[in-house]
Design a protein around this motif. Structure first.
Motif, PDB file in Angstrom:
ATOM      1  N   THR A 159      -1.155   6.441  -0.343  1.00 26.89           N
ATOM      2  CA  THR A 159       0.081   7.207  -0.360  1.00 26.89           C
ATOM      3  C   THR A 159       0.696   7.283   1.039  1.00 26.89           C
ATOM      4  O   THR A 159       1.890   7.254   1.191  1.00 26.89           O
ATOM      5  CB  THR A 159      -0.153   8.639  -0.876  1.00 26.89           C
ATOM      6  OG1 THR A 159      -1.144   9.260  -0.072  1.00 26.89           O
ATOM      7  CG2 THR A 159      -0.598   8.625  -2.313  1.00 26.89           C
ATOM      8  N   GLU A 206      -5.458   4.457   6.352  1.00 29.13           N
ATOM      9  CA  GLU A 206      -4.681   5.345   5.481  1.00 29.13           C
ATOM     10  C   GLU A 206      -5.285   6.738   5.521  1.00 29.13           C
ATOM     11  O   GLU A 206      -6.499   6.895   5.590  1.00 29.13           O
ATOM     12  CB  GLU A 206      -4.690   4.853   4.029  1.00 29.13           C
ATOM     13  CG  GLU A 206      -4.122   3.464   3.825  1.00 29.13           C
ATOM     14  CD  GLU A 206      -4.395   2.941   2.432  1.00 29.13           C
ATOM     15  OE1 GLU A 206      -3.952   1.820   2.158  1.00 29.13           O
ATOM     16  OE2 GLU A 206      -5.032   3.637   1.634  1.00 29.13           O
ATOM     17  N   THR A 208      -4.538   9.897   2.966  1.00 26.35           N
ATOM     18  CA  THR A 208      -3.753  10.153   1.774  1.00 26.35           C
ATOM     19  C   THR A 208      -4.073  11.516   1.197  1.00 26.35           C
ATOM     20  O   THR A 208      -4.990  12.207   1.643  1.00 26.35           O
ATOM     21  CB  THR A 208      -4.028   9.077   0.702  1.00 26.35           C
ATOM     22  OG1 THR A 208      -5.284   9.373   0.063  1.00 26.35           O
ATOM     23  CG2 THR A 208      -4.099   7.692   1.314  1.00 26.35           C
TER      24      THR A 208
END
Length: 513
Positions: A159, A206, A208
């Motif tokens: 995300t 990442e 998220t």
């Protein structure tokens, strides 16, 4: 009649001819094939990883070392020397090791129904108290008719990819421009605030709302025990395993994640590995306990997998920040659910250029929904998405914030600015009384409280609520959240400090009650 050996002195050879290891050197009771009880002492002088916990923190026996201990107990009892499958792990309270005394550890391994299985417990004895620190079932791979196949690599749905200053490409959306942020080590030190033994992180790919992806250096970077391991390590480098656990901390920068247990730990081998990619994905939540799955990948194959890692989220009790901007979106998502029951994905994107606000909004939304997401604009300038999704964006200081939800949402982002009371009265009008109330309730300066009110009014404006709608105080929390209401609308506001930002930021998110 079976022979029972009772030995209370130094190292000896254990079943299968393997040398005694760190946690099995002194044997108290040995019933071959049935029972093994060993003892050892633990202290900063004997275990270098306890020597420098950093700051005023007390040395804590790491869960990674507790797992190595129970694995050594299993190996000593069964005679196996390869890494076992570890199941039904239960961690007790963290073991704090006093700086001026040693702690006695007692390891008990009891054989299971199959010759290569055992239940192992590790207890500590200090000032007459004996406390269980970890319990687990261990077995040789394939024992008991269970086939252990190589797990399939999975990747969590990204995300918020986090590009770094290191010369590596971002994990997703390669067409997006890289961003100038702090190095991974600065991120790690900010979040974990631990000593030098944890510096295995190379970068976060990442961070998220459901976990993280991180690159970690393997054993070539540093041994916990000096230049080389002084003894057999059944599970391999405990420093890398400890870093796997602590890297998840980026998902919840405002709290401590306390390990409670693991359903199953599978290892391909003991390594060493030059570099490992960690994939951490949150599967479910039960109150303050969150269940994660972890995978460590090296050389294109899974080398370690944790299924059902239970972590208790313990609030740190301090105001949010100063944090890297990239951890704020997942934090905002979780706190909105906890405080307002509102489910919304959020991202805070650094590097704002005011003449390119729409481009920054599109980039922020693509971090949440994917590179092909199209942001359209209404005649009044408000962004829109298709597919029944609602979006709001705000720009403040050097940042762009985007919030996406299935229901109407408005957000705002404002640097906290110091102004005199008369100037705030001109800006807020009748809402200045609310700012005075918030300042009195929270103890924060008027300018901070007034900036909250200003950002709350802006977030409500974006969902069509007029300035004449009464805005009232509901409550506040110790971590600098203030909740407000305006008719059927709820507004959650927080004040956060970000690394490198000249001023704190006031964030407000409005949602329908």
């Amino acid at each position: 009649m079976d022979t029972v050996e009772r030995i209370t002195t130094g190292p000896r050879t254990l079943p299968g001819g393997a040398p005694a290891a760190r946690f099995t050197a002194s044997v108290l009771v040995h019933e071959p094939g049935r029972l093994l009880v060993t003892t050892t002492t633990l202290g900063p002088g004997e275990d270098p990883y306890l020597d420098d916990p950093g700051g005023d923190a007390a040395p804590v026996f790491p869960p990674a070392c507790a797992l190595e201990a129970v694995a050594q107990g299993w190996a000593a009892l069964t005679g196996h020397d390869g890494p076992p499958v570890i199941e039904a792990v239960e961690f007790g309270q963290p073991l704090v090791v006093p700086r001026d005394r040693v702690v006695e550890l007692r390891l008990t391994a009891v054989a299971g129904a199959h010759p290569s299985t055992a239940t192992v417990t590790l207890r500590s004895a200090y000032l007459g108290d004996e406390v269980e620190r970890v319990r687990a079932r261990l077995r040789h791979r394939g024992a008991g008719g269970v086939r252990d196949r190589m797990p399939v690599v999975w990747h969590p749905a990204a995300t918020v990819p986090v590009p770094t200053a290191l010369p590596v490409p971002p994990a997703r959306h390669p067409e997006q421009p890289p961003l100038a942020i702090n190095t991974a080590r600065e991120v790690y030190d900010t979040l974990v605030r631990r000593d030098r033994r944890l510096h295995r992180l190379l970068r976060y790919r990442e961070i998220t709302t459901s976990g993280c992806v991180a690159e970690l250096a393997g054993a070539s970077a540093m041994w916990w025990f000096g230049a080389a391991p002084p003894e057999p390590l059944i599970l391999g480098d405990p420093g890398l395993r400890d870093a796997l656990l602590h890297a998840v901390q980026a998902w919840a920068p405002d709290a401590v994640l306390q390990p409670l247990g693991v359903d199953r730990i599978w290892l391909a081998g003991a390594g060493p590995y030059e570099q490992v990619t960690l994939y951490a994905l949150r599967r479910e939540r039960d109150g303050d306990v969150h269940r994660f799955d972890l995978e460590a990948v090296a050389g294109g194959r899974v080398v370690e997998r944790w299924t059902g890692l239970r972590l208790r989220l313990v609030p740190a009790g301090r105001p949010p920040g100063p944090w890297p901007a990239q951890v704020f979106g997942p934090y905002l998502h979780r706190r909105l659910r906890e405080l307002a029951g509102f489910d919304a994905a959020a991202v805070l994107e650094p590097g704002l250029r005011r003449e390119r606000r729409r481009e920054h909004t599109a980039l922020a939304v693509s971090r949440l929904l994917g590179a092909r997401t199209t942001v359209r604009y209404r005649p009044d300038g408000r962004p829109e998405l298709g597919g029944g999704r609602c979006v709001s964006a705000a720009h403040g200081g050097a940042y762009t914030m985007a919030v996406v939800s299935g229901t109407p949402v408005g957000c705002d982002l404002e640097p906290v600015a110091r102004r005199e009371h008369a100037e705030w009265r001109r800006l807020l009008g009748g809402h200045l009384a609310l700012a005075d109330l918030i300042a009195a309730e929270t103890g924060e300066p008027l300018s901070t409280a007034a900036t909250r009110v200003w950002s709350a009014l802006e977030s409500l404006h974006k969902v069509g609520v007029t300035a004449v709608t009464p805005l009232t105080y509901a409550r506040h929390t110790p971590d600098r959240w203030v909740l407000l209401t305006a008719g059927r609308w709820r507004v959650a506001t927080c004040v956060v400090a970000l690394r490198g930002a000249p001023a704190e930021l006031s964030v407000a998110v409005a949602s329908a009650g």
